[in-house]
Design a protein around this motif. Structure first.
Motif, mmCIF file in Angstrom:
data_model
loop_
_atom_site.group_PDB
_atom_site.id
_atom_site.type_symbol
_atom_site.label_atom_id
_atom_site.label_comp_id
_atom_site.label_asym_id
_atom_site.label_seq_id
_atom_site.Cartn_x
_atom_site.Cartn_y
_atom_site.Cartn_z
ATOM 1 N N GLY A 252 0.771 -1.235 0.000
ATOM 2 C CA GLY A 252 0.000 0.000 0.000
ATOM 3 C C GLY A 252 0.802 1.284 0.000
ATOM 4 O O GLY A 252 0.225 2.359 -0.004
ATOM 5 N N TYR A 253 2.134 1.204 -0.016
ATOM 6 C CA TYR A 253 2.979 2.400 -0.064
ATOM 7 C C TYR A 253 4.395 1.985 -0.447
ATOM 8 O O TYR A 253 4.710 0.800 -0.485
ATOM 9 C CB TYR A 253 2.973 3.147 1.278
ATOM 10 N N LEU A 254 5.255 2.971 -0.729
ATOM 11 C CA LEU A 254 6.654 2.695 -1.050
ATOM 12 C C LEU A 254 7.458 2.727 0.244
ATOM 13 O O LEU A 254 7.683 3.788 0.822
ATOM 14 C CB LEU A 254 7.203 3.714 -2.045
ATOM 15 N N ASP A 255 7.854 1.564 0.707
ATOM 16 C CA ASP A 255 8.595 1.433 1.953
ATOM 17 C C ASP A 255 9.992 2.027 1.794
ATOM 18 O O ASP A 255 10.632 1.892 0.745
ATOM 19 C CB ASP A 255 8.685 -0.053 2.319
ATOM 20 N N ALA A 256 10.494 2.680 2.825
ATOM 21 C CA ALA A 256 11.809 3.324 2.785
ATOM 22 C C ALA A 256 12.931 2.309 2.577
ATOM 23 O O ALA A 256 13.901 2.582 1.859
ATOM 24 C CB ALA A 256 12.045 4.114 4.065
ATOM 25 N N GLU A 257 12.829 1.135 3.203
ATOM 26 C CA GLU A 257 13.858 0.101 3.015
ATOM 27 C C GLU A 257 13.864 -0.420 1.583
ATOM 28 O O GLU A 257 14.919 -0.658 1.000
ATOM 29 C CB GLU A 257 13.624 -1.046 3.986
ATOM 30 N N LEU A 258 12.684 -0.597 1.022
ATOM 31 C CA LEU A 258 12.554 -1.045 -0.360
ATOM 32 C C LEU A 258 13.123 0.011 -1.307
ATOM 33 O O LEU A 258 13.850 -0.312 -2.255
ATOM 34 C CB LEU A 258 11.083 -1.312 -0.667
ATOM 35 N N GLU A 259 12.813 1.252 -1.030
ATOM 36 C CA GLU A 259 13.325 2.357 -1.838
ATOM 37 C C GLU A 259 14.848 2.418 -1.792
ATOM 38 O O GLU A 259 15.498 2.548 -2.832
ATOM 39 C CB GLU A 259 12.722 3.659 -1.319
ATOM 40 N N SER A 260 15.430 2.289 -0.623
ATOM 41 C CA SER A 260 16.893 2.346 -0.510
ATOM 42 C C SER A 260 17.550 1.135 -1.165
ATOM 43 O O SER A 260 18.624 1.254 -1.753
ATOM 44 C CB SER A 260 17.321 2.471 0.949
ATOM 45 N N TYR A 261 16.912 -0.031 -1.092
ATOM 46 C CA TYR A 261 17.448 -1.226 -1.743
ATOM 47 C C TYR A 261 17.534 -1.022 -3.258
ATOM 48 O O TYR A 261 18.580 -1.278 -3.870
ATOM 49 C CB TYR A 261 16.571 -2.444 -1.422
ATOM 50 N N TYR A 262 16.457 -0.549 -3.863
ATOM 51 C CA TYR A 262 16.466 -0.357 -5.312
ATOM 52 C C TYR A 262 17.344 0.819 -5.719
ATOM 53 O O TYR A 262 17.976 0.790 -6.776
ATOM 54 C CB TYR A 262 15.042 -0.200 -5.847
ATOM 55 N N ARG A 263 17.418 1.847 -4.900
ATOM 56 C CA ARG A 263 18.310 2.975 -5.194
ATOM 57 C C ARG A 263 19.757 2.477 -5.218
ATOM 58 O O ARG A 263 20.537 2.848 -6.100
ATOM 59 C CB ARG A 263 18.127 4.066 -4.146
ATOM 60 N N GLU A 264 20.110 1.625 -4.268
ATOM 61 C CA GLU A 264 21.454 1.059 -4.210
ATOM 62 C C GLU A 264 21.744 0.208 -5.452
ATOM 63 O O GLU A 264 22.826 0.297 -6.037
ATOM 64 C CB GLU A 264 21.572 0.218 -2.937
ATOM 65 N N LYS A 265 20.771 -0.612 -5.855
ATOM 66 C CA LYS A 265 20.944 -1.448 -7.049
ATOM 67 C C LYS A 265 21.148 -0.590 -8.297
ATOM 68 O O LYS A 265 21.993 -0.895 -9.151
ATOM 69 C CB LYS A 265 19.728 -2.357 -7.262
ATOM 70 N N MET A 266 20.376 0.491 -8.415
ATOM 71 C CA MET A 266 20.501 1.357 -9.584
ATOM 72 C C MET A 266 21.820 2.124 -9.574
ATOM 73 O O MET A 266 22.414 2.336 -10.629
ATOM 74 C CB MET A 266 19.299 2.298 -9.677
#
Length: 136
Positions: A49-63
């Motif tokens: 239901g939202y963009l989790d901060a941990e999920l966001e940081s994980y994908y930011r790191e991958k990118m």
């Protein structure tokens, strides 16, 4: 006498074609990876239901590992909701909206400009939230 110029011309055409195919393949691979990140993130957002901060940081790191840059200062500019307190719920038919803008490697920027007319990979979409609040 004529054989050498013909051979050199054919060799240069073969090298050019090989390089062109390699460039298109690299561009296609990078675009597929970016589309995969977008799809995975939107699926996860739909579930919680939202963009989790941990999920966001994980994908930011991958990118960042792929040497990509955020196009507008933030990869996820325009994404909503981004906080747990604003979580979208299924019981009220809320939508989650994900907007992902990536500035890829220079080769992919050139190829994307050639095919699409812009240098940034942009993916935007909305889906109904699947998160059901147990307190509802």
């Amino acid at each position: 006498m004529l054989k050498l110029p013909v051979f050199l011309t054919c060799l240069s055409v073969i090298i050019f074609l090989f390089a062109a195919v390699a460039c298109v393949e690299m561009y296609t691979l990078e675009r597929a990876i970016a589309r995969g990140f977008y799809t995975d993130l939107l699926d996860d957002m739909q579930d919680i239901g939202y963009l989790d901060a941990e999920l966001e940081s994980y994908y930011r790191e991958k990118m960042n590992e792929l040497e990509w840059e955020a196009a507008k200062g933030d990869y996820f500019a325009g994404t909503w909701p981004r906080e747990e307190s604003l979580r979208a719920g299924k019981q009220v038919n809320d939508l989650v909206h994900l907007s992902l803008s990536i500035r890829p490697t220079r080769l992919s920027q050139w190829m994307h400009y050639l095919f699409e007319g812009e240098r940034v990979f942009t993916f935007t979409g909305s889906r109904p939230s699947e998160y059901f609040d147990p307190e509802w």
